[in-house]
Design a protein around this motif. Structure first.
Motif, PDB file in Angstrom:
ATOM      1  N   GLU A  25      37.946   9.793  -6.877  1.00  0.00           N
ATOM      2  CA  GLU A  25      37.814  10.828  -5.840  1.00  0.00           C
ATOM      3  C   GLU A  25      38.880  10.654  -4.756  1.00  0.00           C
ATOM      4  O   GLU A  25      39.467  11.626  -4.302  1.00  0.00           O
ATOM      5  N   LYS A  26      39.115   9.413  -4.325  1.00  0.00           N
ATOM      6  CA  LYS A  26      40.086   9.164  -3.247  1.00  0.00           C
ATOM      7  C   LYS A  26      41.518   9.429  -3.676  1.00  0.00           C
ATOM      8  O   LYS A  26      42.330   9.885  -2.882  1.00  0.00           O
ATOM      9  N   GLU A  50      42.849  -2.095  -0.354  1.00  0.00           N
ATOM     10  CA  GLU A  50      44.008  -2.005  -1.247  1.00  0.00           C
ATOM     11  C   GLU A  50      44.256  -0.570  -1.700  1.00  0.00           C
ATOM     12  O   GLU A  50      45.407  -0.135  -1.791  1.00  0.00           O
ATOM     13  N   ILE A  51      43.202   0.178  -1.959  1.00  0.00           N
ATOM     14  CA  ILE A  51      43.363   1.577  -2.360  1.00  0.00           C
ATOM     15  C   ILE A  51      43.923   2.385  -1.192  1.00  0.00           C
ATOM     16  O   ILE A  51      44.845   3.192  -1.360  1.00  0.00           O
ATOM     17  N   ASP A  52      43.391   2.167   0.008  1.00  0.00           N
ATOM     18  CA  ASP A  52      43.894   2.883   1.187  1.00  0.00           C
ATOM     19  C   ASP A  52      45.365   2.545   1.440  1.00  0.00           C
ATOM     20  O   ASP A  52      46.159   3.436   1.774  1.00  0.00           O
ATOM     21  N   ILE A  86      47.508   4.411  -1.069  1.00  0.00           N
ATOM     22  CA  ILE A  86      47.646   5.818  -0.665  1.00  0.00           C
ATOM     23  C   ILE A  86      48.649   5.939   0.482  1.00  0.00           C
ATOM     24  O   ILE A  86      49.509   6.824   0.471  1.00  0.00           O
ATOM     25  N   ASP A  87      48.554   5.040   1.471  1.00  0.00           N
ATOM     26  CA  ASP A  87      49.492   5.071   2.602  1.00  0.00           C
ATOM     27  C   ASP A  87      50.936   4.868   2.140  1.00  0.00           C
ATOM     28  O   ASP A  87      51.862   5.490   2.672  1.00  0.00           O
ATOM     29  N   GLU A 136      56.401   7.109   1.067  1.00  0.00           N
ATOM     30  CA  GLU A 136      57.451   7.474   0.112  1.00  0.00           C
ATOM     31  C   GLU A 136      57.769   8.971   0.215  1.00  0.00           C
ATOM     32  O   GLU A 136      58.921   9.368   0.112  1.00  0.00           O
ATOM     33  N   ARG A 137      56.753   9.761   0.417  1.00  0.00           N
ATOM     34  CA  ARG A 137      56.951  11.214   0.507  1.00  0.00           C
ATOM     35  C   ARG A 137      57.775  11.568   1.750  1.00  0.00           C
ATOM     36  O   ARG A 137      58.600  12.457   1.718  1.00  0.00           O
ATOM     37  N   ARG A 138      57.551  10.832   2.839  1.00  0.00           N
ATOM     38  CA  ARG A 138      58.259  11.123   4.087  1.00  0.00           C
ATOM     39  C   ARG A 138      59.719  10.720   4.045  1.00  0.00           C
ATOM     40  O   ARG A 138      60.543  11.279   4.768  1.00  0.00           O
TER      41      ARG A 138
END
Length: 57
Positions: free
Chosen positions: A8-9, A43-45, A48-49, A54-56
């Motif tokens: 879900e995350k 670790e999952i958060d 995601i961060d 990377e996108r920025r």
């Protein structure tokens, strides 16, 4: 956290999660018992961060 919440995350499917773990591109699960694993929420958060950073760039 259980895989359902990880899915879900992240928006990833089970196969993608395990393939990325095998490639070293996703946090590995933590075995609690021989038949029970969980993932670290921190670790999952962080994963995601990192994708956001990377996108920025």
């Amino acid at each position: 956290m259980p895989i359902k919440i990880v899915r879900e995350k992240t928006g990833l499917g089970v196969t993608s999660i395990y393939e990325m773990m095998a490639q070293g591109r996703f946090p590995k699960q933590i075995p609690l018992t021989p038949r029970c694993v969980r993932w670290s929420q921190r670790e999952i958060d962080e994963w995601i961060d990192e994708r956001k950073a990377e996108r920025r760039s």
